[in-house]
Design an enzyme around this catalytic site. Structure first.
Site, short mmCIF file in Angstrom:
data_model
loop_
_atom_site.label_atom_id
_atom_site.label_comp_id
_atom_site.label_asym_id
_atom_site.label_seq_id
_atom_site.Cartn_x
_atom_site.Cartn_y
_atom_site.Cartn_z
N LYS A 95 12.38 5.39 13.97
CA LYS A 95 13.11 6.27 13.03
C LYS A 95 13.69 7.51 13.70
CE LYS A 95 12.21 3.89 9.16
NZ LYS A 95 13.23 3.24 8.33
N GLU A 117 14.44 10.56 1.63
CA GLU A 117 13.32 9.82 1.08
C GLU A 117 12.47 9.30 2.24
OE1 GLU A 117 16.23 8.57 1.81
OE2 GLU A 117 15.59 6.87 3.06
N SER A 382 8.53 -2.07 15.87
CA SER A 382 9.22 -0.86 15.39
C SER A 382 8.34 0.38 15.30
CB SER A 382 9.86 -1.14 14.03
OG SER A 382 8.88 -1.63 13.12
C1 LIG Z 1 7.38 1.29 11.60
C2 LIG Z 1 8.43 0.90 10.63
N1 LIG Z 1 9.13 -0.23 10.84
C3 LIG Z 1 10.09 -0.63 9.98
C4 LIG Z 1 10.39 0.11 8.83
C5 LIG Z 1 11.44 -0.42 7.91
O1 LIG Z 1 12.64 0.26 7.99
P1 LIG Z 1 13.94 -0.43 8.60
O2 LIG Z 1 14.07 -1.76 7.96
O3 LIG Z 1 15.02 0.51 8.24
O4 LIG Z 1 13.75 -0.54 10.06
C6 LIG Z 1 9.68 1.29 8.58
C7 LIG Z 1 9.99 2.10 7.40
O5 LIG Z 1 9.34 3.05 7.06
C8 LIG Z 1 8.69 1.70 9.50
O6 LIG Z 1 7.96 2.81 9.31
#
Ligand SMILES: Cc1ncc(COP(=O)(O)O)c(C=O)c1O
Length: 400
Positions: A95, A117, A382
Site C-alpha cells: 500500500k 478508507e 502483498s
Molecule cells: C496485505 C494486503 N493485501 C491485499 C489487500 C487488498 O487490496 P488490493 O486488492 O487493492 O491489493 C490489502 C488491503 O487492505 C492488504 O492489506
C-alpha cells in the site's frame, strides 16, 4: 495482446473498454479533473520522478526481493513457488507504493489533509505514514468490525498521528468506510485529497494507483529474469480492489505469462458469504466507477464477507473487469479455510507470517503447484501478517 498496453489503457476519460470512467456528483467532477490534470503534469516531471525514486529507495527500502520458497516447493512436489516480498516494503504491505505517490501529489497541489478508507488497516497505516513524512493531516475511516479485527493497525495509525473515524453503519466494513470517507471528503475537497486505497473509484484513481503500483511488476520482471533466466509461467495475486494484483500484472501484461487474480470465496458461493466480485458479479456502478459488482435483489451492492478485511469489497477495479472480460486474466476463488491453511503453511515451513489477504494468493499457488512440475509460479506476497495474529490465534489457534 498488443504492445505497450499500459500506454493505451485507460483512455483519456479513464475507460478500460466499457469499464471505469467517472460517475460522481458535480462538485466532485471538478475535484477529479483537478487531480487528473495535476497528476498528468507531474507524472512527466523529472523532479517528481526523481523524488519518488529517492523515497522508494531510502524510505521504503525498495526494491523488495523475490524469494524462492524452497521448503514449500519441495513439500508440494510440483511447480517452483516464488514470492515477491511486498511484506518487506516499509509498513508491511504494498500500500505504501501508491500512498507516497498520492501524498506527493497532494503536497504539490497544496492540499492540507489526506483522507481515505481502510479495510485491513494497511492502507490507513501507509497513508498515515505518508502524511507524517510530508507534514500533512490525515483522517482514516474504518468499519467498526475491522477496527476490532485489525487492532494493531488502528494503534499504529494513531501513533503516526492520524485521526481514525469508526464507521458503524451497515455491515461496518470496507464498503461503508468508503461511503463515509467520501462524504467527509465532499465537505472540503479544496483542502483535502481523497487518497483512495486501491485501483478503484472515479478516474483518475484506477490509473494513478496502478501506475504507482507498477514498480512491483517492473522489479519482479527484472529480478525473476536475473534469478531464473526466464519469465514465470504464472503470476498470481489476491484481489480486493485489485491494487497489488495490477501492480505485479503490469510488469507481465505484454508477455506470454498467465495472470491470475485470486478472490475471496469466504464461507462459500452463496451471495453474502463471499466477496468474489469477478467470479459472481455483473456490470454495475458503485463508488463513482463502472465495473463488475455483487448485487442484491434490488440491484444494490450486496453484503459481502471474507475472513480478510482487505478483500471484502463488493466490486473490483475496472481494469480487472476489463482484462477478465477480454480473457487476458483469469480468476480463482479461495475460501477462508484454504487461506488460513496457507497462512500457517508459509509461517511454519518458510518462517514468513503472511497477511490473510496475501494468504489467498499463496493458497491458490499451493493448490495448482502439484500438477505443474517444471513450471514456475510467482505469488505477490502483498503484506505481512502481524496485523492478523491476534485474530487468527483467537479463532484458529496456532495451526498444526
Ligand atoms: C496485505 C494486503 N493485501 C491485499 C489487500 C487488498 O487490496 P488490493 O486488492 O487493492 O491489493 C490489502 C488491503 O487492505 C492488504 O492489506
Amino acid at each position: 495482446m498488443m504492445q505497450s498496453y499500459l500506454k493505451q489503457f485507460p483512455d483519456k476519460n479513464g475507460f478500460f473498454g466499457k469499464f471505469g470512467g467517472s460517475f460522481v456528483p458535480e462538485p466532485i467532477t471538478k475535484a477529479m479533473e483537478e487531480i487528473n490534470q495535476a497528476y498528468n503534469l507531474i507524472a512527466q516531471n523529472s523532479d517528481f520522478i526523481a523524488e519518488l525514486r529517492k523515497i522508494r529507495k531510502h524510505f521504503q527500502g525498495r526494491p523488495t526481493p523475490i524469494y524462492f520458497a524452497h521448503n514449500l516447493t519441495k513439500e508440494y512436489g510440483g511447480a517452483g513457488i516464488y514470492l515477491k516480498r511486498e511484506d518487506l516494503n516499509h509498513t508491511g504491505a504494498h500500500k505504501l507504493n501508491h500512498c507516497m505517490g498520492e501524498a506527493l501529489l497532494a503536497k504539490f497541489m497544496g492540499k492540507k489533509k489526506l483522507i481515505a478508507e481502510t479495510g485491513a488497516g494497511q492502507h490507513g497505516v501507509a497513508l498515515a505514514t505518508a502524511a507524517a513524512y510530508f507534514g500533512l493531516e490525515c483522517e482514516i475511516h474504518m468499519g467498526e468490525v475491522d477496527i476490532a479485527k485489525e487492532h494493531p493497525n488502528v494503534v499504529r495509525m494513531k501513533i503516526l498521528g492520524a485521526k481514525v473515524v469508526s464507521v458503524s453503519r451497515g455491515a461496518k466494513t470496507l464498503k461503508e468506510a468508503v461511503d463515509s470517507a467520501f462524504e467527509a471528503y465532499l465537505s472540503d475537497p479544496k483542502n483535502m485529497m481523497y487518497a483512495i486505497g486501491s485501483v478503484v473509484g472515479p478516474h483518475p484513481f484506477p490509473k494513478m494507483v496502478r501506475d504507482f503500483q507498477a514498480i512491483v511488476g517492473i522489479e519482479s520482471k527484472e529480478q525473476f529474469l536475473e534469478m531464473t533466466g526466464e519469465l514465470p509461467d504464472i503470476v498470481c495475486a489476491c484481489v480486493g480492489g485489485g491494487s497489488n494484483a495490477m501492480g505485479i500484472f503490469s510488469g507481465f501484461i505484454d508477455d506470454a505469462v498467465d495472470l491470475v487474480g485470486v478472490e475471496p470465496l469466504g464461507r462459500g458461493s452463496v451471495l453474502g458469504e463471499h466477496a468474489a466480485s469477478l467470479s459472481y458479479g455483473s456490470e454495475g456502478i458503485m463508488h463513482g466507477f463502472n465495473s463488475v459488482m455483487l448485487k442484491d435483489s434490488r440491484g444494490e451492492p450486496a453484503p459481502v464477507y471474507s475472513v480478510a478485511s482487505g478483500l471484502d469489497y463488493p466490486s473490483v477495479g475496472p481494469e480487472h473487469a476489463y482484462l477478465h472480460s477480454i480473457g487476458r486474466t483469469k480468476v480463482a476463488a479461495i475460501s477462508d479455510k484454504e487461506a488460513i491453511s496457507a497462512f500457517f503453511a508459509l509461517s511454519k515451513k518458510e518462517g514468513i507470517i503472511p497477511a490473510i489477504e496475501s494468504s489467498h494468493a499463496l493458497a491458490y499457488a499451493l493448490q495448482i503447484a502439484p500438477e505443474l512440475k517444471g513450471k514456475k509460479i510467482l505469488v505477490n506476497l502483498s503484506g505481512r501478517g502481524d496485523k492478523d495474529i491476534d485474530f487468527v490465534v483467537e479463532k484458529y489457534g496456532y495451526g498444526e
